[in-house]
Design a protein around this motif. Structure first.
Motif, PDB file in Angstrom:
ATOM      1  N   ARG A   1      43.023  14.303 -51.922  1.00  0.00           N
ATOM      2  CA  ARG A   1      44.161  14.570 -50.699  1.00  0.00           C
ATOM      3  C   ARG A   1      45.365  14.075 -51.309  1.00  0.00           C
ATOM      4  N   GLN A   2      45.383  12.772 -52.156  1.00  0.00           N
ATOM      5  CA  GLN A   2      46.620  12.196 -52.555  1.00  0.00           C
ATOM      6  C   GLN A   2      47.483  13.334 -53.437  1.00  0.00           C
ATOM      7  N   TRP A   3      46.699  13.893 -54.270  1.00  0.00           N
ATOM      8  CA  TRP A   3      47.535  15.103 -54.979  1.00  0.00           C
ATOM      9  C   TRP A   3      47.832  16.017 -54.378  1.00  0.00           C
TER      10      TRP A   3
ATOM     11  N   ILE B   1      46.927  20.051 -45.309  1.00  0.00           N
ATOM     12  CA  ILE B   1      45.531  20.353 -45.120  1.00  0.00           C
ATOM     13  C   ILE B   1      45.626  21.218 -43.708  1.00  0.00           C
ATOM     14  N   LEU B   2      45.102  22.390 -43.906  1.00  0.00           N
ATOM     15  CA  LEU B   2      44.737  23.133 -42.812  1.00  0.00           C
ATOM     16  C   LEU B   2      43.657  23.194 -42.141  1.00  0.00           C
TER      17      LEU B   2
ATOM     18  N   GLU C   1      44.711   5.905 -44.371  1.00  0.00           N
ATOM     19  CA  GLU C   1      43.695   6.202 -43.251  1.00  0.00           C
ATOM     20  C   GLU C   1      43.340   7.713 -43.382  1.00  0.00           C
ATOM     21  N   GLN C   2      44.489   8.461 -43.141  1.00  0.00           N
ATOM     22  CA  GLN C   2      44.399   9.901 -43.305  1.00  0.00           C
ATOM     23  C   GLN C   2      43.807  10.454 -44.878  1.00  0.00           C
TER      24      GLN C   2
ATOM     25  N   ASN D   1      39.704  15.436 -40.057  1.00  0.00           N
ATOM     26  CA  ASN D   1      38.212  14.754 -39.870  1.00  0.00           C
ATOM     27  C   ASN D   1      38.543  13.839 -38.848  1.00  0.00           C
ATOM     28  N   LEU D   2      39.643  13.016 -38.862  1.00  0.00           N
ATOM     29  CA  LEU D   2      40.021  11.913 -37.875  1.00  0.00           C
ATOM     30  C   LEU D   2      40.223  12.512 -36.396  1.00  0.00           C
TER      31      LEU D   2
END
Length: 294
Positions: free
Chosen positions: A131-133, A141-142, A170-171, A178-179
Motif C-alpha cells: 500500500r505504501q508503494w 485504492i478503489l 493506520e490505513q 477495510n477500516l
C-alpha cells in the motif's frame, strides 16, 4: 482447482477484472485465471507471464488444451517484462506472492506501466509496504476485500492511478477501505493476530522473569541478549524470535551483548530470513547460542 473451477480466492480476483479488459496475469502459474476469464467472455485477450520454467510449461499446456493460443500469450519473463508496449494491457493481476515481492515487481517494471491499467493485487502478507508503494506512486485504492480460505486470510487490493493520494499509517497497515467496512472476516483476522501477539508477549514476560535479559542494539539493528541459555528459561520458537525482532525498538537496551540466530550460529539474527528460521526451528531443538561481546 482448474481453468473451469477457480478457487474462491481467484474467483474474487476475477470479479475485479473489468469486462472487455486486456489482462496481464503476472505469476500466472497454471494460467487458470486468464483461461477462465477468456472462456467466460469477460476479457478479450491476455498475457500469462511466468518467471519459472515449470509453471510456464503448465500455463502453456492449459492455454493449448483450451485452444486459446490466439487470445492468450504465455511468456517466460520476469515480472512486467512479460508485457509488450503495443499490447494495450488495461488490467494487471499479481496474485499469490508476498506484498514486498509484488511491490518490487511493480517498481522494477514501472517503465512498462502506462498509468491506465487497473492493478488487481492479492498479496500473501506484506500488505503495508505494498500500500505504501501504491500511495507513493499515485495509485488510489478503489476496492479492498478480505477472505478466509483453507485456514488462511487473503487480502485483495484493487488500485488505479489517479494522482497524489495520502493514507495514514493506520490505513496503510489495515487498509483504508477495510477500516471503513470492518467486515467479520476483518475482525477475525486481526483478533487472531492479536491473540498470537499476546501469547508471544506473555512468553517473553516468562522469559524475563526467568532471568533472561534481552534488548535491542540501535547501532546494528540486532537483538541483544545475555549469555543465559534460552533453553533454561523456555523453548524459544521462531515466531517469538520474529516478533521480538519487530518489537525490538520497544525493548530495554543491552548494547553490550549480541544475540545470534538460534540455528545459524555464525550469523546475526537480522541476516537470517524468518522463513528459514521457522523451517529450521521446527526441525531442531533450541540450544544456548547467545554470546556476550564482552
Amino acid at each position: 482447482m482448474n481453468e473451469h473451477t477457480l478457487s474462491r480466492r481467484l474467483e474474487r480476483v476475477a470479479a475485479q477484472v473489468p469486462a472487455g479488459a486486456r489482462l496481464a496475469d503476472i505469476g500466472s502459474d497454471h494460467g487458470y485465471l486468464p483461461v477462465a476469464l477468456v472462456r467466460r467472455g469477460v476479457i478479450t485477450a491476455a498475457v500469462a507471464g511466468e518467471v519459472a520454467e515449470t509453471p510456464f510449461r503448465a500455463a502453456t499446456r492449459s492455454v493449448r488444451e483450451n485452444g486459446l493460443q490466439h487470445l492468450i500469450r504465455v511468456r517466460l519473463a520476469s515480472g512486467l517484462a512479460a508485457i509488450e508496449p503495443d499490447e494495450g494491457i488495461t488490467a494487471i493481476s499479481l496474485c499469490g506472492m508476498g506484498g514486498e515481492t509484488i511491490r518490487d515487481i511493480l517498481e522494477a517494471g514501472k517503465a512498462r506501466l502506462s498509468g491506465q491499467e487497473r492493478l488487481i493485487l492479492q498479496p500473501n502478507g506484506g500488505e503495508q509496504p505494498l500500500r505504501q508503494w501504491l500511495m507513493d506512486n499515485g495509485y488510489r485504492i478503489l476496492h479492498e476485500e478480505l477472505l478466509h480460505e483453507n485456514r488462511f486470510y487473503y487480502e485483495i487490493i484493487v488500485a488505479e492511478r489517479t494522482g497524489p493520494v495520502t493514507y495514514t499509517p493506520e490505513q496503510l497497515y489495515f487498509g483504508p477501505l477495510n477500516l471503513q467496512v470492518r467486515s467479520p472476516v476483518f475482525f477475525a483476522k486481526w483478533q487472531r493476530l492479536l491473540r498470537l501477539k499476546q501469547r508471544t508477549l506473555a512468553g517473553f514476560e516468562r522469559a524475563l522473569q526467568g532471568g533472561l535479559k534481552i534488548g535491542f542494539e540501535h547501532s546494528s539493528g540486532r537483538l541483544a541478549g545475555s549469555p543465559l541459555c534460552w533453553s533454561n528459561t523456555w523453548p524459544l520458537r521462531a515466531d517469538l524470535h520474529r516478533a521480538l525482532h519487530r518489537l525490538g525498538a520497544r525493548l530495554q537496551f543491552a548494547p553490550h551483548t549480541e544475540c545470534f540466530c538460534p540455528i545459524f550460529t555464525h550469523r546475526p539474527l537480522h541476516s537470517v530470513s524468518p522463513h528459514r528460521q521457522l523451517r529450521a526451528c521446527s526441525q531442531r531443538p533450541i540450544s544456548c547460542l547467545c554470546q556476550a561481546n564482552q
